[in-house]
Design a protein around this motif. Structure first.
Motif, PDB file in Angstrom:
ATOM      1  N   PHE A   1       0.929  -0.806  -0.203  1.00  0.00           N
ATOM      2  CA  PHE A   1      -0.036   0.092   0.160  1.00  0.00           C
ATOM      3  C   PHE A   1       1.013   1.484  -0.215  1.00  0.00           C
ATOM      4  O   PHE A   1       0.473   2.112  -0.468  1.00  0.00           O
ATOM      5  CB  PHE A   1      -1.020  -0.341   1.664  1.00  0.00           C
ATOM      6  CG  PHE A   1      -1.638   0.817   0.887  1.00  0.00           C
ATOM      7  CD1 PHE A   1      -1.878   2.082   0.421  1.00  0.00           C
ATOM      8  CD2 PHE A   1      -2.357   1.112   2.221  1.00  0.00           C
ATOM      9  CE1 PHE A   1      -2.938   3.406   0.724  1.00  0.00           C
ATOM     10  CE2 PHE A   1      -3.868   2.062   2.754  1.00  0.00           C
ATOM     11  CZ  PHE A   1      -3.687   3.502   2.172  1.00  0.00           C
TER      12      PHE A   1
ATOM     13  N   PRO B   1     -14.106  -0.855  -7.252  1.00  0.00           N
ATOM     14  CA  PRO B   1     -14.751  -1.831  -6.911  1.00  0.00           C
ATOM     15  C   PRO B   1     -14.129  -1.950  -5.287  1.00  0.00           C
ATOM     16  O   PRO B   1     -13.348  -2.383  -4.565  1.00  0.00           O
ATOM     17  CB  PRO B   1     -14.566  -2.680  -7.172  1.00  0.00           C
ATOM     18  CG  PRO B   1     -13.636  -2.951  -7.925  1.00  0.00           C
ATOM     19  CD  PRO B   1     -13.061  -1.726  -7.802  1.00  0.00           C
TER      20      PRO B   1
ATOM     21  N   GLY C   1     -15.751  -4.480  -2.042  1.00  0.00           N
ATOM     22  CA  GLY C   1     -16.321  -4.899  -1.629  1.00  0.00           C
ATOM     23  C   GLY C   1     -16.727  -5.296  -0.093  1.00  0.00           C
ATOM     24  O   GLY C   1     -15.124  -4.729   0.687  1.00  0.00           O
TER      25      GLY C   1
ATOM     26  N   ASP D   1     -16.544  -8.181  -4.587  1.00  0.00           N
ATOM     27  CA  ASP D   1     -17.469  -9.493  -4.776  1.00  0.00           C
ATOM     28  C   ASP D   1     -17.000  -9.832  -3.474  1.00  0.00           C
ATOM     29  O   ASP D   1     -16.047  -9.562  -2.966  1.00  0.00           O
ATOM     30  CB  ASP D   1     -17.033 -10.338  -6.277  1.00  0.00           C
ATOM     31  CG  ASP D   1     -17.782 -11.497  -6.086  1.00  0.00           C
ATOM     32  OD1 ASP D   1     -18.607 -12.012  -5.452  1.00  0.00           O
ATOM     33  OD2 ASP D   1     -17.677 -11.675  -7.353  1.00  0.00           O
TER      34      ASP D   1
ATOM     35  N   VAL E   1     -17.237  -6.586 -11.240  1.00  0.00           N
ATOM     36  CA  VAL E   1     -15.679  -6.885 -10.962  1.00  0.00           C
ATOM     37  C   VAL E   1     -15.906  -8.392 -10.263  1.00  0.00           C
ATOM     38  O   VAL E   1     -16.353  -8.126  -9.245  1.00  0.00           O
ATOM     39  CB  VAL E   1     -15.079  -5.816 -10.151  1.00  0.00           C
ATOM     40  CG1 VAL E   1     -13.917  -6.706 -10.561  1.00  0.00           C
ATOM     41  CG2 VAL E   1     -14.303  -4.531 -11.274  1.00  0.00           C
TER      42      VAL E   1
ATOM     43  N   GLY F   1      -4.648  -2.196  -3.940  1.00  0.00           N
ATOM     44  CA  GLY F   1      -4.325  -1.485  -3.274  1.00  0.00           C
ATOM     45  C   GLY F   1      -3.703  -2.068  -1.503  1.00  0.00           C
ATOM     46  O   GLY F   1      -3.212  -1.385  -0.155  1.00  0.00           O
TER      47      GLY F   1
ATOM     48  N   ARG G   1      -3.541  -5.431  -0.704  1.00  0.00           N
ATOM     49  CA  ARG G   1      -4.071  -6.154  -0.121  1.00  0.00           C
ATOM     50  C   ARG G   1      -4.162  -7.414  -0.003  1.00  0.00           C
ATOM     51  O   ARG G   1      -4.303  -8.055   0.628  1.00  0.00           O
ATOM     52  CB  ARG G   1      -5.707  -5.479  -0.136  1.00  0.00           C
ATOM     53  CG  ARG G   1      -6.089  -3.896   0.819  1.00  0.00           C
ATOM     54  CD  ARG G   1      -7.662  -3.640   0.364  1.00  0.00           C
ATOM     55  NE  ARG G   1      -8.239  -4.402   0.704  1.00  0.00           N
ATOM     56  CZ  ARG G   1      -8.521  -4.307   2.161  1.00  0.00           C
ATOM     57  NH1 ARG G   1      -8.077  -3.755   3.314  1.00  0.00           N
ATOM     58  NH2 ARG G   1      -9.546  -5.253   2.873  1.00  0.00           N
TER      59      ARG G   1
ATOM     60  N   GLY H   1      -4.043   2.641  -7.040  1.00  0.00           N
ATOM     61  CA  GLY H   1      -3.490   2.121  -5.744  1.00  0.00           C
ATOM     62  C   GLY H   1      -2.743   3.570  -5.717  1.00  0.00           C
ATOM     63  O   GLY H   1      -2.200   4.275  -6.422  1.00  0.00           O
ATOM     64  N   GLY H   2      -3.530   4.099  -4.660  1.00  0.00           N
ATOM     65  CA  GLY H   2      -3.155   5.648  -4.067  1.00  0.00           C
ATOM     66  C   GLY H   2      -3.189   6.794  -5.142  1.00  0.00           C
ATOM     67  O   GLY H   2      -2.157   7.636  -4.564  1.00  0.00           O
TER      68      GLY H   2
ATOM     69  N   ARG I   1      -4.964   9.797  -4.905  1.00  0.00           N
ATOM     70  CA  ARG I   1      -5.574  10.923  -4.598  1.00  0.00           C
ATOM     71  C   ARG I   1      -6.131  12.193  -4.728  1.00  0.00           C
ATOM     72  O   ARG I   1      -6.563  13.053  -3.787  1.00  0.00           O
ATOM     73  CB  ARG I   1      -4.473  10.627  -2.485  1.00  0.00           C
ATOM     74  CG  ARG I   1      -4.108   9.410  -2.227  1.00  0.00           C
ATOM     75  CD  ARG I   1      -5.246   9.067  -1.977  1.00  0.00           C
ATOM     76  NE  ARG I   1      -4.893   7.662  -1.113  1.00  0.00           N
ATOM     77  CZ  ARG I   1      -4.982   6.297  -1.776  1.00  0.00           C
ATOM     78  NH1 ARG I   1      -5.469   5.987  -2.878  1.00  0.00           N
ATOM     79  NH2 ARG I   1      -5.373   5.730  -1.079  1.00  0.00           N
TER      80      ARG I   1
ATOM     81  N   GLY J   1      -9.884   4.175  -5.227  1.00  0.00           N
ATOM     82  CA  GLY J   1     -10.881   3.182  -4.118  1.00  0.00           C
ATOM     83  C   GLY J   1     -11.259   3.550  -2.751  1.00  0.00           C
ATOM     84  O   GLY J   1     -12.266   4.967  -2.839  1.00  0.00           O
TER      85      GLY J   1
HETATM   86  C1  LIG Z   1     -12.184  -2.576   1.787  1.00  0.00           C
HETATM   87  C2  LIG Z   1     -11.462  -2.373   0.393  1.00  0.00           C
HETATM   88  C3  LIG Z   1     -12.496  -3.443  -0.203  1.00  0.00           C
HETATM   89  C4  LIG Z   1     -11.693  -4.333  -1.692  1.00  0.00           C
HETATM   90  N1  LIG Z   1     -13.276  -4.958  -2.472  1.00  0.00           N
HETATM   91  C5  LIG Z   1     -11.950  -5.301  -3.683  1.00  0.00           C
HETATM   92  C6  LIG Z   1     -13.516  -6.297  -4.483  1.00  0.00           C
HETATM   93  O1  LIG Z   1     -14.611  -6.335  -4.149  1.00  0.00           O
HETATM   94  N2  LIG Z   1     -12.660  -5.956  -5.589  1.00  0.00           N
HETATM   95  C7  LIG Z   1     -12.055  -5.580  -6.204  1.00  0.00           C
HETATM   96  O2  LIG Z   1     -11.993  -6.051  -7.372  1.00  0.00           O
HETATM   97  N3  LIG Z   1     -10.830  -4.860  -5.409  1.00  0.00           N
HETATM   98  C8  LIG Z   1     -11.120  -4.531  -4.601  1.00  0.00           C
HETATM   99  N4  LIG Z   1     -10.384  -3.547  -3.658  1.00  0.00           N
HETATM  100  C9  LIG Z   1      -9.469  -3.564  -4.372  1.00  0.00           C
HETATM  101  C10 LIG Z   1      -9.744  -1.781  -4.871  1.00  0.00           C
HETATM  102  O3  LIG Z   1     -10.955  -2.077  -6.141  1.00  0.00           O
HETATM  103  C11 LIG Z   1      -8.271  -0.680  -5.757  1.00  0.00           C
HETATM  104  O4  LIG Z   1      -7.891  -1.871  -6.099  1.00  0.00           O
HETATM  105  C12 LIG Z   1      -8.015   0.025  -4.503  1.00  0.00           C
HETATM  106  O5  LIG Z   1      -8.619   0.190  -3.389  1.00  0.00           O
HETATM  107  C13 LIG Z   1      -6.929   0.636  -4.879  1.00  0.00           C
HETATM  108  O6  LIG Z   1      -6.151   1.302  -3.945  1.00  0.00           O
HETATM  109  P1  LIG Z   1      -7.078   3.006  -3.003  1.00  0.00           P
HETATM  110  O7  LIG Z   1      -7.343   2.806  -2.148  1.00  0.00           O
HETATM  111  O8  LIG Z   1      -5.134   3.207  -2.638  1.00  0.00           O
HETATM  112  O9  LIG Z   1      -7.068   3.596  -4.278  1.00  0.00           O
HETATM  113  C14 LIG Z   1     -11.201  -3.770  -1.988  1.00  0.00           C
HETATM  114  C15 LIG Z   1     -10.100  -2.263  -1.036  1.00  0.00           C
HETATM  115  C16 LIG Z   1     -10.686  -2.185  -0.613  1.00  0.00           C
HETATM  116  C17 LIG Z   1      -9.460  -1.550   0.472  1.00  0.00           C
END
Ligand SMILES: Cc1cc2nc3c(=O)[nH]c(=O)nc-3n(C[C@H](O)[C@H](O)[C@H](O)COP(=O)(O)O)c2cc1C
Length: 334
Positions: free
Chosen positions: A43, A85, A87, A121, A145, A235, A237, A266-267, A269, A288
């Motif tokens: 992250f 997205p 979820g 999802d 997605v 992100g 994760r 990703g990031g 802001r 995100g």
């Molecule tokens: C709490 C959370 C849940 C997420 N759920 C999904 C998801 O269901 N499907 C998906 O493709 N990405 C999911 N992501 C990733 C985001 O789509 C995205 O790639 C990411 O948050 C981008 O980075 P940013 O938050 O720094 O902008 C999730 C991210 C977070 C923080």
């Protein structure tokens, strides 16, 4: 914006501190939650990679009204910024909104701002179904997605997305190791390029793969004929210690050489971050975490966050002499 942030701090409880700069430091390791996995390095790399790039300030030119609109998956957007997205609001964000209401805030807020939102999802069927319902109610103006389930299950859900009138459908292949999906009896896993080609062959809508971080994976997607990729580490994760997306983006763009649409997240802001990603070769970006703060104010809050970023992007384009988001080159980077 400040009142939205205060309300978010209250409604998110311990799940997210709504830091002044959302950089993954305070929430490192908080998954479930809003943080990055493990040390939070992936992250944080997203933020650091973007911060390393600086812009050439240019004011002797005639660009006073830059063009922000662009076309993604055949759809004209007011800005090169889409909602990512997200979820699992129940376990990641203090259940601050029911899954379906969160998806509706994102999809409708993005629409209000003239762009598109994506829905997620998860193991709870309410995540995908709530998202799909939001897209259906928005006349199809949204993008579901899917998790990388078995191809048969994906193709079935793609048909549901098409019946809802969705613009396109994606798959976050970087959720390949999500244990909570498999534990819930909905197996996920990586895919071969042949399996990707099978999905593309039967996809009733433009189909993209989210979670691409290497040239080799991007080339496999191009070989499979998919319509787009999202350069993303989810992100931060799904795997600790990946590079930032802004680091890998240029080599991926070069590798696919225009064969497919390249989105990135990703990031991101600010509008300045958006401009940097475009200069590094992306066609558009996804946002995100910042939109979760907007969602506290419903669709209007989401639209407000996007409009603020668009205004920042516009100003940054004037300040770098960039006439159109569809024609940004790396020359504007210092
Ligand atoms: C709490 C959370 C849940 C997420 N759920 C999904 C998801 O269901 N499907 C998906 O493709 N990405 C999911 N992501 C990733 C985001 O789509 C995205 O790639 C990411 O948050 C981008 O980075 P940013 O938050 O720094 O902008 C999730 C991210 C977070 C923080």
């Amino acid at each position: 914006m400040n009142s939205l942030r205060e309300a978010a701090r209250e409604r998110f409880g311990k799940a997210c501190r709504v830091c002044k700069i959302c950089n993954g430091v305070a929430c490192a390791g908080e998954v479930p939650g809003m943080g990055g996995l493990g040390t939070g390095a992936a992250f944080q790399s997203n933020m650091q990679a973007l911060a390393l790039h600086r812009l050439q300030q240019r004011v002797v030119h005639q660009v006073s009204e830059p063009k922000l609109s662009c076309t993604i998956f055949g759809q004209e957007l007011s800005m090169p910024i889409l909602g990512a997205p997200i979820g699992g609001i129940a376990f990641n964000l203090n259940d601050f909104l029911p899954e379906a209401e969160y998806a509706a805030a994102i999809v409708n807020g993005c629409r209000q701002a003239g762009t598109l939102g994506m829905t997620g999802d998860g193991p709870n069927p309410g995540v995908f179904n709530g998202g799909l319902e939001a897209v259906r109610l928005a006349g199809g103006q949204g993008i579901p997605v899917l998790k990388p389930r078995d191809n048969e299950a994906i193709l079935e859900k793609m048909q549901e997305a098409a019946a809802a009138g969705a613009i396109a459908v994606g798959m976050d292949l970087d959720a390949a190791a999500l244990i909570n999906m498999t534990r819930a009896g909905q197996r996920v896993g990586p895919k071969t390029k042949e399996q990707l080609a099978e999905l593309k062959r039967h996809a009733p809508l433009p189909f993209f793969v989210k979670g691409i971080m290497t040239e080799a994976d991007a080339e496999a997607c191009a070989w499979a004929g998919v319509d787009g990729i999202v350069v993303s580490n989810h992100g931060g994760r799904v795997l600790d210690y990946t590079p930032g997306t802004a680091e890998v983006l240029p080599e991926i763009v070069e590798a696919v050489d225009g064969a497919l649409t390249v989105l990135v997240d990703g990031g991101v802001r600010s509008g300045t971050d958006v401009l940097k990603m475009l200069a590094l070769g992306a066609d558009a970006v996804l946002i995100g975490r910042p939109l979760t703060v907007g969602a506290v104010g419903g669709a209007a809050g989401v639209a407000l966050v996007l409009q603020k970023m668009a205004a920042e992007l516009l100003a940054a384009m004037v300040m770098t002499g960039t006439a159109s988001v569809e024609d940004v080159t790396e020359d504007i980077l210092w």
